[in-house]
Write a protein that holds these residues in place. Structure first.
Motif, PDB file in Angstrom:
ATOM      1  N   THR A  12       1.744 -28.823 -80.580  1.00  0.00           N
ATOM      2  CA  THR A  12       0.708 -29.624 -80.983  1.00  0.00           C
ATOM      3  C   THR A  12      -0.078 -29.982 -80.079  1.00  0.00           C
ATOM      4  O   THR A  12       0.247 -30.321 -79.058  1.00  0.00           O
ATOM      5  CB  THR A  12       0.796 -30.713 -82.216  1.00  0.00           C
ATOM      6  OG1 THR A  12       1.344 -31.591 -81.513  1.00  0.00           O
ATOM      7  CG2 THR A  12       1.838 -30.049 -83.390  1.00  0.00           C
ATOM      8  N   ASN A  89       5.630 -32.103 -80.314  1.00  0.00           N
ATOM      9  CA  ASN A  89       4.510 -32.899 -81.130  1.00  0.00           C
ATOM     10  C   ASN A  89       3.927 -33.762 -80.146  1.00  0.00           C
ATOM     11  O   ASN A  89       4.163 -34.879 -79.681  1.00  0.00           O
ATOM     12  CB  ASN A  89       5.554 -33.739 -82.082  1.00  0.00           C
ATOM     13  CG  ASN A  89       6.003 -32.736 -83.062  1.00  0.00           C
ATOM     14  OD1 ASN A  89       5.322 -31.996 -83.726  1.00  0.00           O
ATOM     15  ND2 ASN A  89       7.361 -32.995 -83.243  1.00  0.00           N
ATOM     16  N   ALA A 122       5.608 -34.695 -89.045  1.00  0.00           N
ATOM     17  CA  ALA A 122       6.177 -33.505 -88.223  1.00  0.00           C
ATOM     18  C   ALA A 122       7.617 -33.458 -88.360  1.00  0.00           C
ATOM     19  O   ALA A 122       8.296 -32.393 -88.777  1.00  0.00           O
ATOM     20  CB  ALA A 122       5.698 -33.708 -86.741  1.00  0.00           C
TER      21      ALA A 122
END
Ligand code: NAP
Length: 254
Positions: A12, A89, A122
């Motif tokens: 991400t 993440n 997440a």
């Protein structure tokens, strides 16, 4: 043999900066990558360039603070690439800067939602997918700010990033028995859009460089190499760590 051969990763914050560099590196090392951020065009360009270079990439645009998006990323990894082994993440915002007495709750909430609640969401969907693969590596991008250094005006950012370290420690203990490693990566000042937003004048840039023992900021590629270490079996006994990759900003006294 590429060190991430046969692995599937979510990255991400991949439209720019550290996430972009990491997505490229993971793909070069053999991983199939699902790349995420809000900007569709940048993501499509990234996925196209990875696929053109012989890698495997799929772009999905959305907001990491949205639970449906967190689930959709995992669903894509599983449906298109067969599972999930690695999650970087990394998406975040600096958000509102300034004294707490002048910060609105809306601004505070936006930073916490983007930088910290996104990590909870997440993990919620990534962990079961990793359990199905009998192991995995979950990585959160934190920072030295709020860990080894207090910096005025950065309350929301620091609180969100320090929260990631607590989350990392708990998840590492909860999921160690399933061979899932969970680590936080703590970059120093890095030459990206966010880094330039923080150091936005020549004087501020010189100040930030000088804070580091190495007297410079990192390149996104240098931080990507550390993410690769945490993603790969090279770090097979590393879990629950807050790994500083900070050019000595935490120990330097100028
Ligand atoms: P950057 O170039 O500004 O990249 C941030 C990324 O996050 C972009 O891809 C952005 O894409 C994405 N993003 C932001 N909000 C999002 C949202 N709500 N939903 C989905 N994606 C979102 O910053 P960077 O320097 O590479 O930062 C990467 C990470 O490193 C961050 O966690 C940051 O806190 C951390 N970090 C950076 C430094 C530094 O000096 N640069 C130092 C320590 C830690 P879109 O705009 O397309 O959504």
């Amino acid at each position: 043999m590429n060190i991430l051969a046969n692995k599937v990763a979510i990255v991400t914050g991949a439209s720019t900066g550290i996430g972009y560099a990491t997505a490229k590196l993971f793909a070069k090392e053999g991983a199939a990558v699902v790349v995420a951020a809000r900007r569709q065009t940048e993501l499509d360009d990234l996925a196209d360039s990875i696929n053109a270079e012989g890698g495997r990439a799929l772009a999905l645009a959305g907001d990491v603070g949205d639970e449906a998006f967190a689930k959709a990323l995992v669903d894509k990894a599983v449906s298109h690439f067969g599972g999930l082994d690695i999650a970087f993440n990394n998406a975040a915002i600096l958000g509102a800067m300034g004294p707490v007495s002048e910060m609105s709750q809306t601004d505070w909430n936006q930073v916490i939602a983007t930088n910290l609640t996104s990590a909870f969401l997440a993990a919620k969907y990534q962990l079961p997918a990793m359990e199905a693969r009998k192991g995995g590596s979950l990585i959160f991008t934190s920072t030295f700010v709020g860990y080894t250094a207090g910096m005025p005006g950065m309350a929301a950012y620091a609180a969100s990033k320090a929260g990631l370290i607590g989350l990392t420690q708990v998840l590492a203990t909860e999921h160690g028995p399933q061979n899932i490693r969970v680590n936080a990566l703590l970059p120093g000042g890095t030459d990206t859009a966010a880094g330039r937003e923080f150091a936005n004048t020549p004087e501020a840039l010189a100040f930030v460089r000088n804070l580091h023992a190495l007297k410079r900021m990192a390149t996104p590629d240098e931080i990507a190499q550390s993410a690769l270490y945490l993603a790969s079996d090279a770090s097979s006994f590393t879990t629950g760590s807050a790994m500083l990759v900070d050019g000595g900003v935490s120990i330097n006294r100028v």
